[in-house]
Design a protein around this motif. Structure first.
Motif, PDB file in Angstrom:
ATOM      1  N   PRO A  60       8.644  -1.019  10.028  1.00  8.17           N
ATOM      2  CA  PRO A  60       9.651  -0.082  10.566  1.00  8.17           C
ATOM      3  C   PRO A  60      10.642   0.393   9.512  1.00  8.17           C
ATOM      4  N   VAL A  61      10.570  -0.204   8.312  1.00 13.56           N
ATOM      5  CA  VAL A  61      11.487   0.161   7.222  1.00 13.56           C
ATOM      6  C   VAL A  61      10.703   0.260   5.924  1.00 13.56           C
ATOM      7  N   GLU A  81      10.270  -3.555  -4.366  1.00 16.05           N
ATOM      8  CA  GLU A  81       9.567  -4.718  -4.901  1.00 16.05           C
ATOM      9  C   GLU A  81      10.370  -6.005  -4.714  1.00 16.05           C
ATOM     10  N   THR A  82      11.692  -5.889  -4.788  1.00 18.43           N
ATOM     11  CA  THR A  82      12.534  -7.069  -4.592  1.00 18.43           C
ATOM     12  C   THR A  82      12.416  -7.595  -3.164  1.00 18.43           C
ATOM     13  N   ALA A  89      11.382  -6.090   8.811  1.00 19.31           N
ATOM     14  CA  ALA A  89      10.046  -6.181   8.237  1.00 19.31           C
ATOM     15  C   ALA A  89       9.394  -7.516   8.589  1.00 19.31           C
ATOM     16  N   MET A  90      10.168  -8.612   8.533  1.00 20.33           N
ATOM     17  CA  MET A  90       9.634  -9.936   8.845  1.00 20.33           C
ATOM     18  C   MET A  90       9.182 -10.002  10.302  1.00 20.33           C
ATOM     19  N   LEU A 117       0.835  -1.202   0.000  1.00 22.37           N
ATOM     20  CA  LEU A 117       0.000   0.000   0.000  1.00 22.37           C
ATOM     21  C   LEU A 117       0.872   1.254   0.000  1.00 22.37           C
ATOM     22  N   ALA A 118       2.092   1.085   0.497  1.00 22.58           N
ATOM     23  CA  ALA A 118       3.092   2.154   0.544  1.00 22.58           C
ATOM     24  C   ALA A 118       4.428   1.462   0.814  1.00 22.58           C
ATOM     25  N   PRO A 119       5.543   2.126   0.615  1.00 19.44           N
ATOM     26  CA  PRO A 119       6.836   1.463   0.866  1.00 19.44           C
ATOM     27  C   PRO A 119       6.974   0.889   2.272  1.00 19.44           C
ATOM     28  N   ASN A 120       6.260   1.481   3.235  1.00 15.84           N
ATOM     29  CA  ASN A 120       6.364   0.976   4.612  1.00 15.84           C
ATOM     30  C   ASN A 120       5.007   0.513   5.175  1.00 15.84           C
ATOM     31  N   ARG A 121       4.106   0.086   4.263  1.00 15.74           N
ATOM     32  CA  ARG A 121       2.792  -0.375   4.711  1.00 15.74           C
ATOM     33  C   ARG A 121       2.313  -1.489   3.785  1.00 15.74           C
ATOM     34  N   LEU A 122       1.934  -2.646   4.392  1.00 19.17           N
ATOM     35  CA  LEU A 122       1.473  -3.792   3.616  1.00 19.17           C
ATOM     36  C   LEU A 122       0.088  -4.248   4.073  1.00 19.17           C
ATOM     37  N   LEU A 123      -0.690  -4.739   3.115  1.00 18.32           N
ATOM     38  CA  LEU A 123      -1.933  -5.433   3.431  1.00 18.32           C
ATOM     39  C   LEU A 123      -1.615  -6.926   3.410  1.00 18.32           C
TER      40      LEU A 123
END
Length: 344
Positions: free
Chosen positions: A165-166, A170-171, A211-212, A141-147
């Motif tokens: 936090p980071v 895409e990679t 991120a994980m 959704l953004a570089p630092n936000r995922l659905l």
């Protein structure tokens, strides 16, 4: 010991009291039912039923009403589950057709059940504890936000937005997706937390490790939600309309509806017969703080085993009709879940 005719007199008292809301006397039994005996004989039968604590007189010189014990004998030995009408079956079919997801299906289930019975409708969600994760998806959704989207083979779907936090490119996202999918897909909801711990312990780039960690925490919480028992209800307003049918206060029932924990435990502990039907009547619910209420339920089949759907109301309820409605809705719900599973 109660004679066979005495049991039939009990059946007549239960049926007439439920229908009329009035205590039932020997004269009305003779007039409404074909026993072929005098009112005096019926009075003797009623005296024996009273000795067995199956009926009682609410007022001096009045007719008789069933006790909780009397309702139990009626449910176990005398009640005949009546088939639903064509209109009622059509209502179930139209109400439950093409739900958008499991939540929608469960909401529709209790709505149609309360419409059919005029009682508070209760439905346990299918158990996801033994379900397996079939799909994991990460959507940026953004570089630092995922659905994060999780899907199980029992129909459970979770969607959650996770702040990171980071920032990821895409990679990075592809690498995380591959690791999560490879680890979680096929694992049980119950074992998912261990899988996530293993992922967090893997050594990798600092950015994706951070991120994980955030993703694992969020996914672990979603898997924990899957393991929680859930109950959906409808028709609480019917309690107010039926307040005169309760011997005491309806507030314990309203509190149970609000908290759900008591009702979940009660639904879980009810013992079903060979047809998957169960009832807990009046005083039998004393330990749950609900001695004023009765619950009737029917098992339905889910991918993870069985769950229950039923209704709650006063002890003076139409048990045969409520059983019939719960059973019909449960059977339809089982078919819907089976069709969803085979069609997935």
């Amino acid at each position: 010991m109660v004679s066979e005719r005495g049991l039939q007199v009990l059946r007549a008292i239960v049926q007439d009291y439920v229908a009329s809301h009035e205590p039932v006397g020997s004269k009305s039994i003779v007039e409404r039912h074909s026993f072929g005996v005098s009112a005096a004989t019926i009075r003797n039968d009623m005296a024996l039923l009273e000795d067995e604590e199956l009926i009682t007189a609410p007022h001096t010189s009045s007719g008789r009403v069933p006790t909780d014990k009397g309702y139990r004998v009626f449910v176990d030995h005398l009640a005949q589950v009546r088939p639903l009408s064509t209109a009622q079956r059509s209502a179930i079919s139209s109400f439950l057709t093409e739900p958008t997801d499991l939540d929608d299906l469960m909401i529709r289930t209790v709505r149609v059940l309360t419409q059919l019975t005029g009682q508070v409708a209760l439905a346990q969600y299918p158990s996801f504890a033994r379900a397996h994760v079939t799909h994991v998806e990460l959507v940026s959704l953004a570089p630092n936000r995922l659905l994060v989207i999780l899907v199980t083979d029992a129909g459970g779907v979770s969607q959650r937005i996770v702040p990171l936090p980071v920032e990821l490119d895409e990679t990075d996202l592809t690498a995380l997706r591959i690791r999560l999918t490879g680890t979680l897909t096929g694992s049980s909801v119950r074992d998912g937390s261990e899988c996530l711990t293993a992922l967090q312990n893997e050594v990798g780039p600092a950015r994706t490790t951070a991120a994980m960690s955030a993703l694992a925490k969020a996914i672990g919480e979603e898997l924990a939600e899957f393991r929680q028992e859930r109950l959906v209800m409808a028709g609480a307003a019917t309690l107010a309309r039926r307040e005169q049918d309760f011997r005491g206060s309806i507030h314990p029932l309203l509190e149970a509806i609000e908290e759900q924990v008591t009702l979940l435990r009660l639904m879980r502990e009810m013992v079903a017969d060979e047809h998957g039907l169960a009832a807990s009547i009046g005083a039998e619910n004393e330990a749950f703080g609900l001695p004023e209420a009765s619950i009737v339920a029917s098992d339905y089949q889910t991918h993870g085993g069985t769950a229950r759907v039923g209704v709650m109301g006063p002890t003076r309820m139409d048990y045969p009709s409520n059983f019939a409605a719960a059973r019909a809705v449960a059977r339809y719900l089982s078919r819907m879940l089976e069709d969803d599973e085979t069609g997935r």
